[in-house]
Design a protein around this motif. Structure first.
Motif, PDB file in Angstrom:
ATOM      1  N   SER A  78       0.851  -1.179   0.000  1.00  0.00           N
ATOM      2  CA  SER A  78       0.000   0.000   0.000  1.00  0.00           C
ATOM      3  C   SER A  78       0.889   1.231   0.000  1.00  0.00           C
ATOM      4  O   SER A  78       2.106   1.139   0.203  1.00  0.00           O
ATOM      5  CB  SER A  78      -0.924   0.014   1.227  1.00  0.00           C
ATOM      6  OG  SER A  78      -0.150   0.062   2.424  1.00  0.00           O
ATOM      7  N   GLU A 125      -7.471  -1.694 -12.086  1.00  0.00           N
ATOM      8  CA  GLU A 125      -7.952  -1.871 -10.716  1.00  0.00           C
ATOM      9  C   GLU A 125      -6.844  -1.990  -9.667  1.00  0.00           C
ATOM     10  O   GLU A 125      -6.977  -1.405  -8.577  1.00  0.00           O
ATOM     11  CB  GLU A 125      -8.906  -3.056 -10.633  1.00  0.00           C
ATOM     12  CG  GLU A 125      -9.558  -3.222  -9.264  1.00  0.00           C
ATOM     13  CD  GLU A 125     -10.220  -1.946  -8.759  1.00  0.00           C
ATOM     14  OE1 GLU A 125     -10.165  -1.698  -7.540  1.00  0.00           O
ATOM     15  OE2 GLU A 125     -10.797  -1.185  -9.577  1.00  0.00           O
ATOM     16  N   ARG A 128      -5.850   1.495  -9.002  1.00  0.00           N
ATOM     17  CA  ARG A 128      -6.884   2.193  -8.227  1.00  0.00           C
ATOM     18  C   ARG A 128      -6.829   1.792  -6.749  1.00  0.00           C
ATOM     19  O   ARG A 128      -6.939   2.638  -5.862  1.00  0.00           O
ATOM     20  CB  ARG A 128      -8.274   1.868  -8.778  1.00  0.00           C
ATOM     21  CG  ARG A 128      -8.631   2.544 -10.085  1.00  0.00           C
ATOM     22  CD  ARG A 128     -10.126   2.474 -10.294  1.00  0.00           C
ATOM     23  NE  ARG A 128     -10.526   3.032 -11.573  1.00  0.00           N
ATOM     24  CZ  ARG A 128     -10.724   2.314 -12.677  1.00  0.00           C
ATOM     25  NH1 ARG A 128     -10.559   0.996 -12.641  1.00  0.00           N
ATOM     26  NH2 ARG A 128     -11.079   2.886 -13.797  1.00  0.00           N
ATOM     27  N   ALA A 129      -6.689   0.489  -6.505  1.00  0.00           N
ATOM     28  CA  ALA A 129      -6.653   0.011  -5.118  1.00  0.00           C
ATOM     29  C   ALA A 129      -5.489   0.640  -4.363  1.00  0.00           C
ATOM     30  O   ALA A 129      -5.628   1.037  -3.196  1.00  0.00           O
ATOM     31  CB  ALA A 129      -6.548  -1.516  -5.099  1.00  0.00           C
ATOM     32  N   ARG A 132      -6.306   4.245  -3.615  1.00  0.00           N
ATOM     33  CA  ARG A 132      -7.257   4.374  -2.506  1.00  0.00           C
ATOM     34  C   ARG A 132      -6.573   4.238  -1.154  1.00  0.00           C
ATOM     35  O   ARG A 132      -7.065   4.764  -0.147  1.00  0.00           O
ATOM     36  CB  ARG A 132      -8.369   3.333  -2.651  1.00  0.00           C
ATOM     37  CG  ARG A 132      -9.364   3.650  -3.773  1.00  0.00           C
ATOM     38  CD  ARG A 132     -10.606   2.783  -3.678  1.00  0.00           C
ATOM     39  NE  ARG A 132     -10.331   1.400  -4.038  1.00  0.00           N
ATOM     40  CZ  ARG A 132     -10.489   0.903  -5.259  1.00  0.00           C
ATOM     41  NH1 ARG A 132     -10.908   1.675  -6.255  1.00  0.00           N
ATOM     42  NH2 ARG A 132     -10.242  -0.371  -5.519  1.00  0.00           N
ATOM     43  N   SER A 133      -5.434   3.539  -1.119  1.00  0.00           N
ATOM     44  CA  SER A 133      -4.726   3.366   0.154  1.00  0.00           C
ATOM     45  C   SER A 133      -4.155   4.678   0.678  1.00  0.00           C
ATOM     46  O   SER A 133      -3.747   4.760   1.834  1.00  0.00           O
ATOM     47  CB  SER A 133      -3.604   2.324   0.006  1.00  0.00           C
ATOM     48  OG  SER A 133      -2.506   2.830  -0.735  1.00  0.00           O
ATOM     49  N   LEU A 136      -7.640   8.644  -0.820  1.00  0.00           N
ATOM     50  CA  LEU A 136      -8.245   9.483  -1.845  1.00  0.00           C
ATOM     51  C   LEU A 136      -9.702   9.098  -2.072  1.00  0.00           C
ATOM     52  O   LEU A 136     -10.078   7.933  -1.952  1.00  0.00           O
ATOM     53  CB  LEU A 136      -7.485   9.338  -3.171  1.00  0.00           C
ATOM     54  CG  LEU A 136      -5.986   9.661  -3.177  1.00  0.00           C
ATOM     55  CD1 LEU A 136      -5.440   9.508  -4.581  1.00  0.00           C
ATOM     56  CD2 LEU A 136      -5.732  11.061  -2.638  1.00  0.00           C
ATOM     57  N   GLY A 137     -10.504  10.085  -2.438  1.00  0.00           N
ATOM     58  CA  GLY A 137     -11.886   9.838  -2.805  1.00  0.00           C
ATOM     59  C   GLY A 137     -11.985   9.406  -4.259  1.00  0.00           C
ATOM     60  O   GLY A 137     -10.980   9.412  -4.992  1.00  0.00           O
ATOM     61  N   PRO A 138     -13.183   9.033  -4.729  1.00  0.00           N
ATOM     62  CA  PRO A 138     -13.355   8.525  -6.091  1.00  0.00           C
ATOM     63  C   PRO A 138     -12.845   9.463  -7.176  1.00  0.00           C
ATOM     64  O   PRO A 138     -12.160   9.033  -8.113  1.00  0.00           O
ATOM     65  CB  PRO A 138     -14.868   8.322  -6.195  1.00  0.00           C
ATOM     66  CG  PRO A 138     -15.309   8.077  -4.788  1.00  0.00           C
ATOM     67  CD  PRO A 138     -14.435   8.956  -3.953  1.00  0.00           C
ATOM     68  N   GLU A 140     -10.628  11.838  -6.893  1.00  0.00           N
ATOM     69  CA  GLU A 140      -9.170  11.953  -6.768  1.00  0.00           C
ATOM     70  C   GLU A 140      -8.480  10.706  -7.318  1.00  0.00           C
ATOM     71  O   GLU A 140      -7.436  10.803  -7.983  1.00  0.00           O
ATOM     72  CB  GLU A 140      -8.791  12.166  -5.305  1.00  0.00           C
ATOM     73  CG  GLU A 140      -9.268  13.489  -4.744  1.00  0.00           C
ATOM     74  CD  GLU A 140      -9.115  13.555  -3.229  1.00  0.00           C
ATOM     75  OE1 GLU A 140      -8.685  14.601  -2.738  1.00  0.00           O
ATOM     76  OE2 GLU A 140      -9.414  12.550  -2.551  1.00  0.00           O
ATOM     77  N   VAL A 141      -9.035   9.543  -7.049  1.00  0.00           N
ATOM     78  CA  VAL A 141      -8.476   8.300  -7.584  1.00  0.00           C
ATOM     79  C   VAL A 141      -8.509   8.324  -9.104  1.00  0.00           C
ATOM     80  O   VAL A 141      -7.540   7.948  -9.776  1.00  0.00           O
ATOM     81  CB  VAL A 141      -9.245   7.072  -7.048  1.00  0.00           C
ATOM     82  CG1 VAL A 141      -8.867   5.818  -7.825  1.00  0.00           C
ATOM     83  CG2 VAL A 141      -8.946   6.877  -5.568  1.00  0.00           C
TER      84      VAL A 141
END
Length: 201
Positions: A78, A125, A128-129, A132-133, A136-138, A140-141
């Motif tokens: 992460s 993906e 993205r994962a 997200r670690s 960040l919000g959607p 921002e990701v």
């Protein structure tokens, strides 16, 4: 492959990918592939839908292989460690398979090609994962994914034509510099998001 051996779709696509890697995308023609397989060109049409279909098949293969590399790199990681692992895995794939990756970059897929779109999500993906670690919000990701993907693609393509920044340091150094700058932005708490950013991207 000897002319008497059985030929199937997988063998044709694999041979095409290897041909692109060995001789460049310009060599990826049905006639050149037929010679490599010791077959007549007409026999290839049983397995692929012309040169456009062959390009699509190699692009799909590349997506699946690259996606698998990225998923493997992201497992158990992460934050900045994950981003570095993903960047190195991405570059490592392109260095090893430059021809098939160029096919993917060049291939213009129809908007309704569901298999291509699904494969693209498979590649994206693990990135993205990892993004997200960072909390960040959607939106921002989505924004960060675009920056990461465009930057890594650019670095790899620059390297493929012999340009990668500081020649004294090498492409690995350039890649690490990008990751350091990128993750600094991610951890700043103020990742910029364009007004028209779409969280679904």
């Amino acid at each position: 492959m000897a002319g008497g051996e059985r030929l199937d779709r997988t063998a044709v696509i694999t041979a095409a990918a290897r041909l692109a890697d060995a001789e460049g995308v310009g060599a990826l023609t049905l006639s050149r592939l037929a010679r490599a397989l010791d077959r007549h060109v007409a026999s290839l049409y049983t397995h692929v839908k012309g040169i456009d279909g062959l390009y699509r098949d190699v692009a799909l293969l590349t997506q699946r292989e690259l996606g698998a590399r990225l998923w493997q790199a992201a497992v158990g990681r992460s934050g900045p460690d994950a981003i570095l692992a993903l960047a190195e895995a991405y570059r490592g794939y392109v260095v090893r398979y430059p021809g098939r990756y160029e096919v993917l970059v060049r291939y213009h897929h129809p908007a309704d090609d569901e298999e291509f779109q699904a494969n693209a999500q498979y590649v994206a993906e693990p990135i993205r994962a990892s993004l997200r670690s960072f909390g960040l919000g959607p939106a921002e990701v989505s924004s960060a994914l675009q920056v990461f993907s465009a930057s890594i693609r650019g670095l790899c393509l620059n390297e493929s034509v012999g340009f990668h920044g500081d020649k004294r340091q090498g492409p690995e150094h350039t890649l690490r510099q990008f990751v350091a700058l990128f993750t600094t932005g991610l951890t700043s708490g103020t990742w910029p998001v364009a007004k028209d950013a779409d969280p679904a991207d």
